[in-house]
Design a protein around this motif. Sequence first.
Motif, PDB file in Angstrom:
ATOM      1  N   LEU A 244       8.374 -22.807  12.111  1.00 32.88           N
ATOM      2  CA  LEU A 244       9.619 -23.557  11.977  1.00 32.88           C
ATOM      3  C   LEU A 244       9.285 -25.040  12.188  1.00 32.88           C
ATOM      4  O   LEU A 244       8.809 -25.431  13.254  1.00 32.88           O
ATOM      5  N   ILE A 245       9.517 -25.844  11.148  1.00 35.15           N
ATOM      6  CA  ILE A 245       9.083 -27.241  11.154  1.00 35.15           C
ATOM      7  C   ILE A 245      10.294 -28.158  11.076  1.00 35.15           C
ATOM      8  O   ILE A 245      11.198 -27.952  10.248  1.00 35.15           O
ATOM      9  N   GLN A 246      10.302 -29.156  11.932  1.00 39.01           N
ATOM     10  CA  GLN A 246      11.384 -30.134  11.967  1.00 39.01           C
ATOM     11  C   GLN A 246      11.032 -31.313  11.063  1.00 39.01           C
ATOM     12  O   GLN A 246      10.019 -31.982  11.271  1.00 39.01           O
ATOM     13  N   ILE A 247      11.866 -31.560  10.047  1.00 32.97           N
ATOM     14  CA  ILE A 247      11.675 -32.707   9.164  1.00 32.97           C
ATOM     15  C   ILE A 247      12.565 -33.826   9.690  1.00 32.97           C
ATOM     16  O   ILE A 247      13.786 -33.778   9.540  1.00 32.97           O
ATOM     17  N   PRO A 248      11.999 -34.835  10.324  1.00 34.59           N
ATOM     18  CA  PRO A 248      12.818 -35.777  11.096  1.00 34.59           C
ATOM     19  C   PRO A 248      13.628 -36.767  10.267  1.00 34.59           C
ATOM     20  O   PRO A 248      14.671 -37.237  10.714  1.00 34.59           O
TER      21      PRO A 248
ATOM     22  N   TYR B 293      16.424 -32.112   9.031  1.00 31.98           N
ATOM     23  CA  TYR B 293      16.689 -30.688   8.847  1.00 31.98           C
ATOM     24  C   TYR B 293      15.403 -29.934   9.145  1.00 31.98           C
ATOM     25  O   TYR B 293      14.331 -30.526   9.337  1.00 31.98           O
ATOM     26  N   GLN B 294      15.536 -28.614   9.189  1.00 34.18           N
ATOM     27  CA  GLN B 294      14.385 -27.765   9.470  1.00 34.18           C
ATOM     28  C   GLN B 294      14.032 -26.945   8.234  1.00 34.18           C
ATOM     29  O   GLN B 294      14.870 -26.702   7.373  1.00 34.18           O
ATOM     30  N   VAL B 295      12.761 -26.541   8.167  1.00 37.85           N
ATOM     31  CA  VAL B 295      12.293 -25.679   7.089  1.00 37.85           C
ATOM     32  C   VAL B 295      11.380 -24.617   7.689  1.00 37.85           C
ATOM     33  O   VAL B 295      10.652 -24.886   8.647  1.00 37.85           O
ATOM     34  N   LEU B 296      11.462 -23.427   7.152  1.00 35.05           N
ATOM     35  CA  LEU B 296      10.589 -22.337   7.578  1.00 35.05           C
ATOM     36  C   LEU B 296       9.460 -22.184   6.564  1.00 35.05           C
ATOM     37  O   LEU B 296       9.711 -22.055   5.360  1.00 35.05           O
TER      38      LEU B 296
ATOM     39  N   ILE C 109      18.492 -21.755   6.666  1.00 32.61           N
ATOM     40  CA  ILE C 109      17.273 -22.562   6.734  1.00 32.61           C
ATOM     41  C   ILE C 109      16.439 -22.309   5.485  1.00 32.61           C
ATOM     42  O   ILE C 109      16.152 -21.161   5.154  1.00 32.61           O
ATOM     43  N   PRO C 110      16.047 -23.371   4.769  1.00 29.05           N
ATOM     44  CA  PRO C 110      15.211 -23.188   3.572  1.00 29.05           C
ATOM     45  C   PRO C 110      13.884 -22.517   3.927  1.00 29.05           C
ATOM     46  O   PRO C 110      13.317 -22.760   4.996  1.00 29.05           O
TER      47      PRO C 110
ATOM     48  N   LEU D 188      -3.237 -26.473  -4.645  1.00 32.00           N
ATOM     49  CA  LEU D 188      -1.909 -26.428  -5.246  1.00 32.00           C
ATOM     50  C   LEU D 188      -0.954 -27.238  -4.372  1.00 32.00           C
ATOM     51  O   LEU D 188      -0.817 -26.963  -3.177  1.00 32.00           O
ATOM     52  N   VAL D 189      -0.301 -28.240  -4.971  1.00 36.85           N
ATOM     53  CA  VAL D 189       0.550 -29.162  -4.223  1.00 36.85           C
ATOM     54  C   VAL D 189       1.924 -29.221  -4.853  1.00 36.85           C
ATOM     55  O   VAL D 189       2.054 -29.389  -6.079  1.00 36.85           O
ATOM     56  N   ALA D 190       2.963 -29.080  -4.057  1.00 39.11           N
ATOM     57  CA  ALA D 190       4.343 -29.185  -4.528  1.00 39.11           C
ATOM     58  C   ALA D 190       5.094 -30.220  -3.698  1.00 39.11           C
ATOM     59  O   ALA D 190       4.959 -30.254  -2.468  1.00 39.11           O
ATOM     60  N   THR D 191       5.852 -31.067  -4.370  1.00 33.84           N
ATOM     61  CA  THR D 191       6.706 -32.054  -3.711  1.00 33.84           C
ATOM     62  C   THR D 191       8.157 -31.608  -3.853  1.00 33.84           C
ATOM     63  O   THR D 191       8.627 -31.359  -4.974  1.00 33.84           O
ATOM     64  N   PHE D 192       8.861 -31.530  -2.719  1.00 34.81           N
ATOM     65  CA  PHE D 192      10.252 -31.054  -2.729  1.00 34.81           C
ATOM     66  C   PHE D 192      11.210 -32.172  -2.356  1.00 34.81           C
ATOM     67  O   PHE D 192      10.855 -33.106  -1.610  1.00 34.81           O
ATOM     68  N   SER D 193      12.420 -32.049  -2.852  1.00 40.06           N
ATOM     69  CA  SER D 193      13.520 -32.894  -2.402  1.00 40.06           C
ATOM     70  C   SER D 193      14.653 -32.005  -1.921  1.00 40.06           C
ATOM     71  O   SER D 193      14.820 -30.876  -2.398  1.00 40.06           O
ATOM     72  N   ASN D 194      15.428 -32.510  -0.979  1.00 37.39           N
ATOM     73  CA  ASN D 194      16.568 -31.768  -0.452  1.00 37.39           C
ATOM     74  C   ASN D 194      17.827 -32.280  -1.144  1.00 37.39           C
ATOM     75  O   ASN D 194      18.230 -33.430  -0.947  1.00 37.39           O
ATOM     76  N   THR D 195      18.431 -31.432  -1.949  1.00 43.72           N
ATOM     77  CA  THR D 195      19.587 -31.852  -2.727  1.00 43.72           C
ATOM     78  C   THR D 195      20.887 -31.817  -1.933  1.00 43.72           C
ATOM     79  O   THR D 195      21.926 -32.239  -2.426  1.00 43.72           O
TER      80      THR D 195
END
Length: 339
Positions: free
Chosen positions: A106-110, A114-117, A149-150, A330-337
């Motif tokens: 469980l990682i906190q994105i400051p 928000y948090q992501v699993l 949680i995403p 393999l690298v993916a960049t995400f955005s939170n909509t």
Amino acid sequence: MWNFMFRWHIRRHHIAHVLKKEKIDIVGLQELRQSDALGNQLDHLRSAIGTKYFHGMYFTASYNVDPGIDEGIGLLSRYPIIEATYVNMSRPTGPDTVSRIAMRALIQIPMYPYQVLVYNTHWSYDKQTQHQNVNDLLQFIGRTAPQDIPVIVLGDFNAYSDFEDPIVCLKDSPSNRSMPTTTSKCLPQEFPRRFRDVWKPTDSDDLGLTFSNMPWPGMQSRPDRIFVSSESCLREKKVDVLEDGSGYRWRYYWVIIFARLNEWWNESPNATRNVSFGVLVTFVCLFSIIRLRRIILIPFAIATWILIVYNSTAFDYIGEEFFPSDHRLLVATFSNTHC
């Protein structure tokens, strides 16, 4: 990570260089090894990167895969890891006897906040065991992932083009979750999660291949995947497959050559004899040049040393050695909509 093979003390610096250059926030790692004598590869990598990745977690999957050496999986993160745990997967019944696990962080994105699993795993290469692996993973996610949680699932799934049934289980809808070539269900239909593979083929026909166990015939399969929960607000902005080994070879070719020479000198029973012979030939040639003016012997001395060095196998071409690992990145960049 390809464990300690092929001069890990050199490879880790290139891996660290790539992670820093690409500014990757969260890194899932498989085939990590640790031992009392050699240390832990996750710690080695954090040290090579510097202070960029303050947070890391390692879990052992198999003990004594080699004498005194354990193997597992891990995670590096720029962001705080609030909690982490793992689950042992079902014991394999086929030819693959290596124990497998899945880990959860469980990682906190400051910056949002928000948090992501993040779930990281390394599946068996045995097809029948993969049936168990996907069930174990989905049940683990079902027990430990709140709906709000995403969820990102990544790892080495040992997936091949002729057998993607377990991968289909991850992507398929709960009402149709079954293995196409078998009659068994992947998981009870009431499991609510569904995941999408973030890799999208482009007009360039790039299939996203990430693995080749040999330098020829090249990349052949896509065992490395990143999935995201379909119902989450995370949207992939960019997905890339990086590193084919050419940059590593360019940067570290001579370092590897000298490392081979050092190993040959320390380990080969013929090294001392061959070098002594080379020194003797060089002395005779120098004596002849000084006393007898026989300059023609200089090429003979040079040729002798060339034969000695090449016989040491220092310049033998080993394709895999010039990969930073046997898997591409393999690298993916995400955005939170914020949907």
